[in-house]
Motif scaffolding. Structure first.
Motif, PDB file in Angstrom:
ATOM      1  N   SER A 171     -34.444   2.783 -63.427  1.00  0.00           N
ATOM      2  CA  SER A 171     -34.762   3.743 -64.525  1.00  0.00           C
ATOM      3  C   SER A 171     -33.585   3.926 -65.588  1.00  0.00           C
ATOM      4  O   SER A 171     -34.126   4.183 -66.598  1.00  0.00           O
ATOM      5  CB  SER A 171     -35.447   5.112 -63.655  1.00  0.00           C
ATOM      6  N   MET A 172     -32.401   4.358 -65.062  1.00  0.00           N
ATOM      7  CA  MET A 172     -31.605   4.672 -66.300  1.00  0.00           C
ATOM      8  C   MET A 172     -31.050   3.058 -66.907  1.00  0.00           C
ATOM      9  O   MET A 172     -30.476   3.822 -67.856  1.00  0.00           O
ATOM     10  CB  MET A 172     -30.438   5.037 -65.329  1.00  0.00           C
ATOM     11  N   GLN A 173     -31.043   2.125 -66.221  1.00  0.00           N
ATOM     12  CA  GLN A 173     -30.416   1.570 -67.225  1.00  0.00           C
ATOM     13  C   GLN A 173     -31.545   0.280 -68.147  1.00  0.00           C
ATOM     14  O   GLN A 173     -31.148  -0.061 -68.631  1.00  0.00           O
ATOM     15  CB  GLN A 173     -29.723  -0.160 -65.934  1.00  0.00           C
ATOM     16  N   THR A 174     -32.667   0.342 -67.189  1.00  0.00           N
ATOM     17  CA  THR A 174     -34.080  -0.062 -68.472  1.00  0.00           C
ATOM     18  C   THR A 174     -33.884   0.704 -69.644  1.00  0.00           C
ATOM     19  O   THR A 174     -34.072   0.082 -70.818  1.00  0.00           O
ATOM     20  CB  THR A 174     -35.301   0.712 -67.620  1.00  0.00           C
ATOM     21  N   ARG A 175     -33.692   2.672 -69.323  1.00  0.00           N
ATOM     22  CA  ARG A 175     -33.842   2.951 -71.325  1.00  0.00           C
ATOM     23  C   ARG A 175     -31.995   2.659 -71.429  1.00  0.00           C
ATOM     24  O   ARG A 175     -32.945   3.376 -73.296  1.00  0.00           O
ATOM     25  CB  ARG A 175     -34.284   4.731 -70.374  1.00  0.00           C
ATOM     26  N   ALA A 176     -31.499   2.329 -70.997  1.00  0.00           N
ATOM     27  CA  ALA A 176     -30.182   2.196 -71.801  1.00  0.00           C
ATOM     28  C   ALA A 176     -30.645   0.834 -72.104  1.00  0.00           C
ATOM     29  O   ALA A 176     -30.013   1.071 -73.800  1.00  0.00           O
ATOM     30  CB  ALA A 176     -29.098   2.156 -70.577  1.00  0.00           C
ATOM     31  N   ILE A 177     -31.326  -0.226 -71.803  1.00  0.00           N
ATOM     32  CA  ILE A 177     -31.578  -1.026 -72.866  1.00  0.00           C
ATOM     33  C   ILE A 177     -32.359  -1.103 -73.235  1.00  0.00           C
ATOM     34  O   ILE A 177     -32.182  -1.765 -74.769  1.00  0.00           O
ATOM     35  CB  ILE A 177     -31.410  -2.057 -71.166  1.00  0.00           C
ATOM     36  N   LYS A 178     -33.193   0.152 -73.146  1.00  0.00           N
ATOM     37  CA  LYS A 178     -34.409   0.238 -74.452  1.00  0.00           C
ATOM     38  C   LYS A 178     -33.403   0.841 -75.288  1.00  0.00           C
ATOM     39  O   LYS A 178     -33.631   0.542 -77.457  1.00  0.00           O
ATOM     40  CB  LYS A 178     -34.819   0.745 -73.458  1.00  0.00           C
ATOM     41  N   GLU A 179     -32.378   1.032 -75.603  1.00  0.00           N
ATOM     42  CA  GLU A 179     -31.331   1.818 -76.447  1.00  0.00           C
ATOM     43  C   GLU A 179     -30.379   1.299 -77.092  1.00  0.00           C
ATOM     44  O   GLU A 179     -29.961   1.520 -78.429  1.00  0.00           O
ATOM     45  CB  GLU A 179     -30.851   3.526 -75.856  1.00  0.00           C
ATOM     46  N   GLY A 180     -30.444  -0.583 -76.694  1.00  0.00           N
ATOM     47  CA  GLY A 180     -29.777  -1.139 -77.372  1.00  0.00           C
ATOM     48  C   GLY A 180     -28.516  -1.515 -76.952  1.00  0.00           C
ATOM     49  O   GLY A 180     -27.829  -2.484 -77.262  1.00  0.00           O
ATOM     50  N   LEU A 181     -28.029  -1.777 -75.696  1.00  0.00           N
ATOM     51  CA  LEU A 181     -27.012  -1.215 -74.558  1.00  0.00           C
ATOM     52  C   LEU A 181     -27.459  -3.316 -74.806  1.00  0.00           C
ATOM     53  O   LEU A 181     -28.215  -3.406 -73.593  1.00  0.00           O
ATOM     54  CB  LEU A 181     -27.088  -0.232 -73.821  1.00  0.00           C
ATOM     55  N   ASP A 182     -26.294  -3.417 -74.509  1.00  0.00           N
ATOM     56  CA  ASP A 182     -26.854  -4.806 -73.516  1.00  0.00           C
ATOM     57  C   ASP A 182     -27.214  -4.833 -72.353  1.00  0.00           C
ATOM     58  O   ASP A 182     -26.348  -4.047 -71.351  1.00  0.00           O
ATOM     59  CB  ASP A 182     -25.220  -5.453 -73.782  1.00  0.00           C
ATOM     60  N   LYS A 183     -27.797  -6.185 -71.802  1.00  0.00           N
ATOM     61  CA  LYS A 183     -28.514  -5.581 -70.309  1.00  0.00           C
ATOM     62  C   LYS A 183     -27.348  -5.396 -69.110  1.00  0.00           C
ATOM     63  O   LYS A 183     -27.294  -5.041 -68.299  1.00  0.00           O
ATOM     64  CB  LYS A 183     -29.395  -6.961 -69.951  1.00  0.00           C
ATOM     65  N   SER A 184     -26.553  -6.743 -69.448  1.00  0.00           N
ATOM     66  CA  SER A 184     -25.132  -6.376 -68.707  1.00  0.00           C
ATOM     67  C   SER A 184     -24.584  -6.152 -68.500  1.00  0.00           C
ATOM     68  O   SER A 184     -24.164  -4.924 -67.394  1.00  0.00           O
ATOM     69  CB  SER A 184     -24.370  -8.506 -68.365  1.00  0.00           C
ATOM     70  N   ASP A 185     -23.837  -5.700 -68.975  1.00  0.00           N
ATOM     71  CA  ASP A 185     -23.205  -3.861 -69.355  1.00  0.00           C
ATOM     72  C   ASP A 185     -24.224  -2.514 -69.177  1.00  0.00           C
ATOM     73  O   ASP A 185     -23.260  -1.241 -67.802  1.00  0.00           O
ATOM     74  CB  ASP A 185     -22.653  -3.335 -71.382  1.00  0.00           C
TER      75      ASP A 185
END
Ligand SMILES: NC(=O)C1=CN([C@@H]2O[C@H](COP(=O)(O)OP(=O)(O)OC[C@H]3O[C@@H](n4cnc5c(N)ncnc54)[C@H](O)[C@@H]3O)[C@@H](O)[C@H]2O)C=CC1
Ligand SMILES: O=C(O)[C@@H]1CCC=N1
Length: 258
Positions: free
Chosen positions: A170-184
């Motif tokens: 849940s946390m990483q999905t939202r971070a990716i949606k907000e623009g962060l690189d997937k691996s980061d």
């Protein structure tokens, strides 16, 4: 040398074997009815076999088949009183197993982090078993509990990894949606969970104080925490544990009635 046989080398059985493969002092035997499963674990075991008699000289026999398969296996194995049968099947009671074997039966709720030797395990027994104590310490951390609490332990540390994976996702999905690189996002989410868990382990103070320390006055964290405080997340996470606990109790009834 402790000889450990694993009956059922699927997800849980293979995790135990994989973890033990990296520690000195164990001889391991993987038993399964499916040769393809044995192929997958053969690099972790001293021996793989479809012959149930091969487990006859093991100090510890781990039973990691599905709960409904436990009666079938118990009808096939012939263990003696000096051996320890460690049943890891969710919901299956120790008395149900010990009625059908001469071995000393202990009940274990492990988890899949055994493969990395980071397992959280709960064990119920009449008396401590030194070989099992050594093995569980080698594979991670364990607590000894009364068997009456095994259903909640099953939810907490047996099913728990799935709940935690979900939260990480849940946390990483939202971070990716907000623009962060997937691996980061993945790196940061994972290390944040590891670091937070280590902080809780190291702390003398309650978790509330740890939360307070992250929340700078008028800062970012309190904005996020207010969303959580105003939500039902706490209750929902608790309900997930309760649902898993209740299912563990149901499994016990299903196996007992076969
Ligand atoms: N997967 C998990 O995270 C955890 C599982 N457990 C318990 O471990 C047990 C196994 O679960 P999984 O590994 O997830 O299931 P799984 O389906 O991945 O593995 C079960 C294995 O048992 C084998 N098998 C079937 N019949 C057999 C027989 N008669 N003799 C020998 N092997 C036989 C299957 O071929 C399979 O490889 C369950 O009772 C579960 O409650 C406990 C804690 C965590
Ligand atoms: O889901 C299950 O029934 C098993 C027991 C705990 C984890 N996996």
């Amino acid at each position: 040398m402790i000889t450990v046989s694993v009956i059922g080398c699927g997800h849980m059985g293979s995790a135990l074997l994989e973890g033990l493969a990296t520690v000195e002092g164990y001889r391991t035997i993987g038993y399964d009815v499916d040769p393809a499963v044995l192929d997958d674990v053969k690099s972790y075991c001293d021996r793989t076999t479809t012959d149930i008699d091969a487990i006859s000289d093991s100090d510890i026999v781990a039973l990691t088949v599905k709960p409904d398969i436990v009666p079938t296996v118990l009808a096939e194995i012939n263990l003696h009183a000096e051996q320890t049968l460690m049943t890891a099947a969710a919901g299956v009671e120790r008395s149900f197993v010990s009625n059908q074997t001469d071995a000393t039966v202990i009940r274990l709720m492990p988890n899949l982090a055994a493969s990395l030797r980071e397992m959280a395990a709960a064990v119920a027994w009449d008396e401590p078993d030194p070989a099992v104590e050594t093995m569980l310490s080698d594979l991670g951390s364990y607590v000894v509990i009364d068997e009456t609490h095994m259903n909640i332990a099953t939810a907490l540390n047996g099913s728990g990894p799935a709940f935690v994976y979900y939260l990480i996702q849940s946390m990483q999905t939202r971070a990716i949606k907000e623009g962060l690189d997937k691996s980061d996002a993945q790196t940061l989410a994972i290390q944040t969970f590891i670091g937070a868990a280590e902080m809780v382990r190291a702390a003398d103070e309650p978790i509330e104080s740890l939360i307070d320390a992250v929340c700078s006055p008028n800062g970012t964290t309190i904005e996020g925490m207010n969303v959580l405080f105003d939500s039902n997340v706490d209750a929902e996470v608790g309900d997930a544990l309760t649902a898993a606990t209740e299912r563990s109790a149901e499994l016990a009834a299903e196996v007992d009635h076969e």
